[in-house]
Design a protein around this motif. Sequence first.
Motif, PDB file in Angstrom:
ATOM      1  N   VAL A 281       0.781  -1.136  -7.916  1.00  0.00           N
ATOM      2  CA  VAL A 281      -0.006  -0.326  -6.987  1.00  0.00           C
ATOM      3  C   VAL A 281       0.019   1.123  -7.454  1.00  0.00           C
ATOM      4  O   VAL A 281       0.950   1.559  -8.121  1.00  0.00           O
ATOM      5  CB  VAL A 281       0.493  -0.405  -5.524  1.00  0.00           C
ATOM      6  N   ALA A 282      -1.018   1.855  -7.082  1.00  0.00           N
ATOM      7  CA  ALA A 282      -1.142   3.252  -7.495  1.00  0.00           C
ATOM      8  C   ALA A 282      -0.037   4.080  -6.823  1.00  0.00           C
ATOM      9  O   ALA A 282       0.519   3.677  -5.810  1.00  0.00           O
ATOM     10  CB  ALA A 282      -2.518   3.772  -7.105  1.00  0.00           C
ATOM     11  N   PRO A 283       0.270   5.263  -7.367  1.00  0.00           N
ATOM     12  CA  PRO A 283       1.268   6.130  -6.742  1.00  0.00           C
ATOM     13  C   PRO A 283       0.873   6.523  -5.312  1.00  0.00           C
ATOM     14  O   PRO A 283      -0.276   6.361  -4.917  1.00  0.00           O
ATOM     15  CB  PRO A 283       1.282   7.364  -7.644  1.00  0.00           C
ATOM     16  N   ALA A 284       1.843   7.056  -4.579  1.00  0.00           N
ATOM     17  CA  ALA A 284       1.593   7.454  -3.190  1.00  0.00           C
ATOM     18  C   ALA A 284       0.646   8.645  -3.141  1.00  0.00           C
ATOM     19  O   ALA A 284       0.666   9.509  -4.011  1.00  0.00           O
ATOM     20  CB  ALA A 284       2.915   7.818  -2.522  1.00  0.00           C
ATOM     21  N   LYS A 285      -0.175   8.671  -2.077  1.00  0.00           N
ATOM     22  CA  LYS A 285      -1.103   9.780  -1.903  1.00  0.00           C
ATOM     23  C   LYS A 285      -0.759  10.576  -0.655  1.00  0.00           C
ATOM     24  O   LYS A 285      -0.536   9.996   0.407  1.00  0.00           O
ATOM     25  CB  LYS A 285      -2.535   9.245  -1.757  1.00  0.00           C
ATOM     26  N   TYR A 286      -0.722  11.886  -0.812  1.00  0.00           N
ATOM     27  CA  TYR A 286      -0.450  12.786   0.305  1.00  0.00           C
ATOM     28  C   TYR A 286      -1.751  13.489   0.669  1.00  0.00           C
ATOM     29  O   TYR A 286      -2.411  14.049  -0.201  1.00  0.00           O
ATOM     30  CB  TYR A 286       0.590  13.835  -0.102  1.00  0.00           C
ATOM     31  N   ILE A 297       9.785   7.401  -0.472  1.00  0.00           N
ATOM     32  CA  ILE A 297       8.415   6.915  -0.364  1.00  0.00           C
ATOM     33  C   ILE A 297       8.093   6.061  -1.587  1.00  0.00           C
ATOM     34  O   ILE A 297       8.299   6.490  -2.726  1.00  0.00           O
ATOM     35  CB  ILE A 297       7.419   8.098  -0.323  1.00  0.00           C
ATOM     36  N   ALA A 298       7.575   4.878  -1.345  1.00  0.00           N
ATOM     37  CA  ALA A 298       7.213   3.983  -2.451  1.00  0.00           C
ATOM     38  C   ALA A 298       5.757   4.189  -2.859  1.00  0.00           C
ATOM     39  O   ALA A 298       4.993   4.845  -2.152  1.00  0.00           O
ATOM     40  CB  ALA A 298       7.439   2.531  -2.042  1.00  0.00           C
ATOM     41  N   ASP A 299       5.388   3.590  -3.996  1.00  0.00           N
ATOM     42  CA  ASP A 299       4.000   3.636  -4.463  1.00  0.00           C
ATOM     43  C   ASP A 299       3.065   3.029  -3.420  1.00  0.00           C
ATOM     44  O   ASP A 299       3.462   2.192  -2.617  1.00  0.00           O
ATOM     45  CB  ASP A 299       3.869   2.824  -5.758  1.00  0.00           C
ATOM     46  N   GLY A 300       1.829   3.444  -3.482  1.00  0.00           N
ATOM     47  CA  GLY A 300       0.803   2.823  -2.644  1.00  0.00           C
ATOM     48  C   GLY A 300       0.744   3.346  -1.219  1.00  0.00           C
ATOM     49  O   GLY A 300      -0.118   2.932  -0.459  1.00  0.00           O
ATOM     50  N   ARG A 314       6.136   0.014   0.086  1.00  0.00           N
ATOM     51  CA  ARG A 314       4.835   0.097  -0.586  1.00  0.00           C
ATOM     52  C   ARG A 314       3.661  -0.095   0.368  1.00  0.00           C
ATOM     53  O   ARG A 314       3.687  -0.947   1.236  1.00  0.00           O
ATOM     54  CB  ARG A 314       4.745  -0.980  -1.657  1.00  0.00           C
TER      55      ARG A 314
END
Lengths: 374, 401
Positions: A281-286, A297-300, A314
């Motif tokens: 999954v893509a990295p986390a988005k803020y 915080i996990a990816d996605g 995730r």
Amino acid sequence: MASMANVLGLIFANMHEQTLPELTKARAMASVPFGSKYRLIDFPLSGMVNSGITQVGIITKTNYYSLMNHLGMGSEWDLARKTGGLHILPPYGRENAVMYRGRLEALAGAAEFIHESNCEYVVMTDSNVVANIDIKPMVDFHEKNGADITCVYGTGFYTTERAQTQTVLCVDENNTVYDVLARPSISGEMNIALNIYVMRRKFLEELIRESECRSLYSFETDILQHKLHDYKIMGYKYNKYFEVIDSMRTYYKATMDMMKREISHEMFSLDTPIYTKVRDVAPAKYGIDCSVKNSLIADGCIIEGTVENSVLFRGVKVGKGAIVKNSIVMHGAVIEEKSSFIDAVADKNVTITKNRTITGSVDFPVYISKGGVV
Amino acid sequence: MNHIKKECVAMLLAGGQGSRLYALTQDMAKPAVPYGGKYRIIDFPLSNCVNSGIDTVGVLTQYQPMVLNEYIGNGQPWGLDRAHGGVHVLPPYETALGKSWYSGTANAIYQNISFVDRYNPEYVVILSGDHIYKMDYSKMVDFHKEKQADATIAVLEVPWEEASRFGIMTAKEDGTITEFAEKPKEPKSNLASMGIYVFSWSKLRQYLIDNENDEGADKDFGKNIIPAMLDNKEKMVAYHFDGYWKDVGTIDSLWEANMDVLDPKVPLDLLDDSWKIYSRNPVMPPHYVGPQSRIENSMIAEGCEINGMVDFSVLFAGVTVEEGAIVRDSIIMPNTVIKKGAVIEYAIVGEDCVIGEGAHIGERPELIEDKSQWGVAVIGHHVDVSANAVAPPKAMISKDI
């Protein structure tokens, strides 16, 4: 010094599930999600791999679909191998098998696998200890002392309530175990068995045969307690960070420990990483106007609200104006706009709908079960 | 060894230097350059292949192949570790007749005719490792079959004023290509070639051999193969693509393409489960956000530890941002450490760098009067920037400062 390639690892996937009924309702103890991206089995399994063990058997009993899905062929742990590698050992693996009542019967079910490994030593662990364990010194200790059974323990301050789910070891200055207390009603500083045991393979095979003849099934009662004076049983003290997960409260505490920097750096050292299934999954988005403090915080994840002192697995979504505080939120859960999720645990794919407020307490976190919509 | 026939084989040209990325491609080929918080550029064509049902991919490498070779490995992260087919890295090699580097895109495929022949394919898809896009190649192959084409070229409508930067196709209503011009001064159409081709293998095979025998030729698809096929009236069609497609061949375009992942209006959904982009995942814990940090409008990968401020930025795995450090409008590649009080603005910082305390990299455009002096600052891979050092806008730093 023992060669770790000559050590067979065995992991019991289902032990102690009664202590964590909510999280193990639809999954094995070994596949309980932990620490934002892991499952509990990742800790003993990575520890074994990092120690140089190349053959591991996972002894399962019930509810093992999610575990098999997680482990796959074992390639993430570098255990997809031509010789040795990872083997999942389901129950009823042989004729006349019974649903096992304890460790000894479970081992009897795995007797052929143990024999064919041809390893000199066997190390067995459960799945409910969170630690980054190096197994090599335990095997060396066992060999040096010429022990029959080496029990690994850690010391900690325990209250009456917690001791009741544990095995407590009394160990003298020569590291000999002189008493084994099952679930005592005591409190104070105690040696808690981490349920990690080292034995010679041939000794273990003999033990399995003997126990089967006599219909013995509990390793703790029938062997450690009743044979305390027949065998040389030694205690190996584990000095680094560990937590035994034996209740929702300890699950919550161990999770919050992962935010403490010293513990986290020890647990997730780059030299002895904890491996887990890759999810792509893509990295986390803020987003705009989000605020995140002291959290894992996990990816996605997509975060548009406020997150404090929390662990997000995730693909968790936190909507605008939502607040997540002192909480654990598992894979795919959605905390919708303007809702609050405080001192609570959300299992996979939970939805907290708009404007709702869920508040537990740190001692008794509220738990929302898998797929729940509140 | 017996090879099972494959209908379609993909050949991915990954040997280019990407010289306009300067410090970022000094020690790795362009397809290995990190993109989007956890990917490398090559993840896009490789994932597109897998998602399109193409399970046999040759990756042609030449320039600085070590990082790329290691990254591709046995292809397991993309599901390309296959019993039949799978991903194969194809470097140039020595033969009884001598040694020869790949002298052009067509020559690279020519030198690997025997690789393609093993699978006896009907079609070959030619790809490059220079672009960020999601595309179903199987639809393009279907189009190629339906049109009974010899070659199908994927095209994208570009703004007319930019058309002279591309290879431009002129096509009839039914898609038949009538003309091709490489970077025309006065473009007759705005259909730009995306550098994605489907060929009927038997046809392409012959053109590659003929091109090779023509000593004066550049051994290039755009310069030789496509014009030669057009001259010979082969059936060539344009396949229209209208999704997100971005060239990342320059510092500015690489910076913009990374910023695109933060823009909800940009149609590149990396979280779409139906078309996953696979990558080799580093083994790292989840990222940790400290009590003093402030993060907004950013993408943060696993293994990061953030104690400073991050805004409009993309942070790759294992990046540390210490207390008081500020990262704005920037891209920080894996395992780089931004020390206390350092400021990074409008910059790309490579892998494994250390930016010392109080250092200042890049500058905001509004603070520069002469706009021609402004641009994205770049720190190459493995560079240490000492405390309080300054790298101005447009800086291109490849050694410690």
